[in-house]
Design a protein around this motif. Sequence first.
Motif, PDB file in Angstrom:
ATOM      1  N   GLY A   1      23.766  39.777  23.740  1.00 48.21           N
ATOM      2  CA  GLY A   1      24.833  38.984  23.152  1.00 48.21           C
ATOM      3  C   GLY A   1      26.222  39.501  23.430  1.00 48.21           C
ATOM      4  N   ARG A   2      26.354  40.391  24.415  1.00 51.44           N
ATOM      5  CA  ARG A   2      27.684  40.904  24.762  1.00 51.44           C
ATOM      6  C   ARG A   2      28.367  39.917  25.713  1.00 51.44           C
ATOM      7  NH1 ARG A   2      29.884  44.362  28.780  1.00 51.44           N
ATOM      8  NH2 ARG A   2      27.829  44.497  29.761  1.00 51.44           N
ATOM      9  N   GLU A   3      29.597  39.589  25.400  1.00 51.86           N
ATOM     10  CA  GLU A   3      30.367  38.655  26.236  1.00 51.86           C
ATOM     11  C   GLU A   3      30.666  39.300  27.588  1.00 51.86           C
ATOM     12  OE1 GLU A   3      34.976  37.350  26.642  1.00 51.86           O
ATOM     13  OE2 GLU A   3      34.211  37.649  24.616  1.00 51.86           O
ATOM     14  N   LEU A   4      30.288  38.614  28.662  1.00 52.70           N
ATOM     15  CA  LEU A   4      30.548  39.114  30.006  1.00 52.70           C
ATOM     16  C   LEU A   4      31.771  38.441  30.619  1.00 52.70           C
ATOM     17  CD1 LEU A   4      26.888  39.225  31.365  1.00 52.70           C
ATOM     18  CD2 LEU A   4      28.227  41.088  30.385  1.00 52.70           C
ATOM     19  N   GLU A   5      31.790  37.125  30.643  1.00 53.90           N
ATOM     20  CA  GLU A   5      32.923  36.382  31.199  1.00 53.90           C
ATOM     21  C   GLU A   5      33.037  35.035  30.493  1.00 53.90           C
ATOM     22  OE1 GLU A   5      35.136  37.436  33.195  1.00 53.90           O
ATOM     23  OE2 GLU A   5      34.205  39.235  34.044  1.00 53.90           O
ATOM     24  N   ILE A   6      34.219  34.452  30.588  1.00 53.19           N
ATOM     25  CA  ILE A   6      34.454  33.096  30.091  1.00 53.19           C
ATOM     26  C   ILE A   6      35.080  32.288  31.214  1.00 53.19           C
ATOM     27  CG2 ILE A   6      35.712  31.669  28.441  1.00 53.19           C
ATOM     28  CD1 ILE A   6      35.582  33.896  26.444  1.00 53.19           C
ATOM     29  N   VAL A   7      34.519  31.137  31.476  1.00 53.16           N
ATOM     30  CA  VAL A   7      35.080  30.211  32.458  1.00 53.16           C
ATOM     31  C   VAL A   7      35.671  29.043  31.671  1.00 53.16           C
ATOM     32  CG1 VAL A   7      34.593  28.728  34.426  1.00 53.16           C
ATOM     33  CG2 VAL A   7      33.397  30.912  34.198  1.00 53.16           C
ATOM     34  N   TRP A   8      36.991  28.888  31.776  1.00 51.19           N
ATOM     35  CA  TRP A   8      37.694  27.842  31.026  1.00 51.19           C
ATOM     36  C   TRP A   8      38.922  27.425  31.805  1.00 51.19           C
ATOM     37  CZ3 TRP A   8      41.568  29.655  26.864  1.00 51.19           C
ATOM     38  CH2 TRP A   8      42.039  30.938  27.145  1.00 51.19           C
ATOM     39  N   PHE A   9      39.792  26.640  31.195  1.00 54.89           N
ATOM     40  CA  PHE A   9      40.896  26.073  31.968  1.00 54.89           C
ATOM     41  C   PHE A   9      41.903  27.125  32.415  1.00 54.89           C
ATOM     42  CE2 PHE A   9      42.657  25.698  27.631  1.00 54.89           C
ATOM     43  CZ  PHE A   9      43.949  26.148  27.819  1.00 54.89           C
ATOM     44  N   MET A  10      41.886  28.306  31.813  1.00 50.75           N
ATOM     45  CA  MET A  10      42.776  29.367  32.265  1.00 50.75           C
ATOM     46  C   MET A  10      42.088  30.348  33.216  1.00 50.75           C
ATOM     47  SD  MET A  10      45.329  30.420  29.201  1.00 50.75           S
ATOM     48  CE  MET A  10      46.506  29.253  28.500  1.00 50.75           C
ATOM     49  N   HIS A  11      40.797  30.159  33.433  1.00 53.53           N
ATOM     50  CA  HIS A  11      40.046  31.015  34.363  1.00 53.53           C
ATOM     51  C   HIS A  11      38.853  30.193  34.828  1.00 53.53           C
ATOM     52  CE1 HIS A  11      38.496  34.577  36.271  1.00 53.53           C
ATOM     53  NE2 HIS A  11      37.367  34.496  35.586  1.00 53.53           N
ATOM     54  N   LYS A  12      39.013  29.487  35.929  1.00 56.12           N
ATOM     55  CA  LYS A  12      38.090  28.418  36.278  1.00 56.12           C
ATOM     56  C   LYS A  12      37.023  28.801  37.302  1.00 56.12           C
ATOM     57  CE  LYS A  12      41.220  25.214  37.191  1.00 56.12           C
ATOM     58  NZ  LYS A  12      41.795  23.870  37.413  1.00 56.12           N
ATOM     59  N   LYS A  13      36.931  30.051  37.677  1.00 58.77           N
ATOM     60  CA  LYS A  13      35.905  30.457  38.638  1.00 58.77           C
ATOM     61  C   LYS A  13      35.460  31.883  38.319  1.00 58.77           C
ATOM     62  CE  LYS A  13      36.579  29.512  42.978  1.00 58.77           C
ATOM     63  NZ  LYS A  13      37.096  29.590  44.377  1.00 58.77           N
ATOM     64  N   GLU A  14      34.145  32.110  38.393  1.00 53.34           N
ATOM     65  CA  GLU A  14      33.635  33.451  38.101  1.00 53.34           C
ATOM     66  C   GLU A  14      32.345  33.685  38.872  1.00 53.34           C
ATOM     67  OE1 GLU A  14      33.734  36.831  37.491  1.00 53.34           O
ATOM     68  OE2 GLU A  14      35.314  35.953  36.252  1.00 53.34           O
ATOM     69  N   PHE A  15      31.996  34.978  38.986  1.00 55.12           N
ATOM     70  CA  PHE A  15      30.784  35.431  39.665  1.00 55.12           C
ATOM     71  C   PHE A  15      30.739  34.928  41.111  1.00 55.12           C
ATOM     72  CE2 PHE A  15      29.335  34.834  35.124  1.00 55.12           C
ATOM     73  CZ  PHE A  15      29.465  36.167  34.791  1.00 55.12           C
ATOM     74  N   GLY A  16      31.876  35.102  41.804  1.00 52.68           N
ATOM     75  CA  GLY A  16      31.940  34.738  43.210  1.00 52.68           C
ATOM     76  C   GLY A  16      31.749  33.258  43.474  1.00 52.68           C
ATOM     77  N   GLY A  17      32.089  32.430  42.502  1.00 55.16           N
ATOM     78  CA  GLY A  17      31.936  30.986  42.669  1.00 55.16           C
ATOM     79  C   GLY A  17      30.603  30.462  42.179  1.00 55.16           C
TER      80      GLY A  17
END
Length: 513
Positions: A378-394
């Motif tokens: 349950g540990r937060e790793l990343e958030i993809v939202w309108f201020m950060h729209k890409k993660e984990f190499g796409g």
Amino acid sequence: MTQLTKGANVAVPSDAVNIVVTWTAAPQAPTVDLSTLLVTATGKVRDDSDFVFYNAPQHASGAVRLGPSSPGSASVEAHLTGVEDVVERIVVVLSADGGPFSQVPGLTVRVDDATSGQVVAQFGDMGATSETALVAGELYRRAGAWKFRAVGQGWDSGLAGLATDFGISVDDAPEQPSSSTAPAATPASAPAPAPALRPAEPSQGEQPGSDTSQPYAAPVSPTPAPLQPPQQPSAPQQAPLQPPHQPQAPLQAPLPHQAPLQPPHQPQAPQYEPLQPPHHQQAPQQVPSPQMAPPPQMAPPQMAPPQMPLAPPATQAAPSVVNLDKGHVSLRKGDRVSLTKTGAPPMSRVFMGLGWDPAKRGRNIDLDASVIAFDANGRELEIVWFMHKKEFGGAIVHLGDNLTGKGDGDDEVITLDLTAIPPTVVHLAFTINSYSGQKFTDVRNAYARLVDAQSGAELVRFSLSESDRATGVVIAALSRTPQGTWDMRAIGQFANGRTVKKLVKPAVQMLGL
């Protein structure tokens, strides 16, 4: 056309101007988004409505709005006569997803006269390196007229950090206040942007440093500290839950119950002999307490049932997980479906489409869809939202608003490559929240649907039939199984949170982590 350098400025000859940002789009290059901030003399916005971005593309005054965009191009339109008097500057902000601005080739800002179509000025050398957000330039008032200044100042903290410095409520993650020295760290980081303002000296005939140094060095609001106390009450809330279980134990504890548990089963045979006359003699001898024992003997069967209902839920949960063998699956709240099909390879590329309608016709609803990545604990790793729209190499990409009309009316789309998501990511919680503070009582027909990106076939749909006076909802989740496949679960639980940051803790509880 005037070629601007960092810090230089130029008069704006028209009341209507377009700020156009161009860059060389490439498959591996970061994606660039444009937004604006309407700033007062304090160097900050009045409230979050002064933030014009893709999901709120026009200011309430109508004077500033986002213009046409395409791969390698974005623009903002400003009608300066309609700008409210309290607004001193219109700050043009760029953010990069997928890498820093040093990896964005050919980045250029151009000022166009919207009336004549002529190019007024151009600014190309911003000197960006590791920054993922920057102020490209700004329109500002000077002596009753408007000018444009080339700024080129970056933020390593991304769009969220930049927006926070200008007074936008981003509900940032509470990990920052890790010690009592945190307040001392924020003032130290605030003046850091100041060196980027030194190039403002070669301005054309004015002293821009006097009106630009303070806003960009705005200290980060030390709000994270009060966010720690709410975490402490959670522990005492769990403690009182245990006492209720202890009072039940005394019901089993009495020794008279344990002793007769074995003997009474044999004396039950003589109970058939009460038909004989001596029965009246045995009755008065056994009335004092031995006859009271049989009623307590019923307690053991009463304690067994509590254990029986605890077992069925565990056994019933497994059969409730269906797969995609029969095709499209419609979920109800709490249902789960395995994203597998017998004899077919594991699901790979999918997208989650999220949509909603206003409860009242003619009313605009400004909602944002996001996804939170958690590990197994349950540990937060990343958030993809309108201020950060890409993660984990796409592997996870937020496409923003569905402006093309594709996808059966999805309001926002998040694409996922399930095979490329790192193995540390075990849960993906999909959320919808109202950045402007609208309640879900103003929303109807909210849904989440999972679609096969290759065939375009809808695999799973969950329609939320409930409403609540809350500003956020965790609508669905994808979870990785021990076999490496994925399940989709319909959650549909509400929580208050104007941004996804405030939905992290509720999501952990809803996922049972």
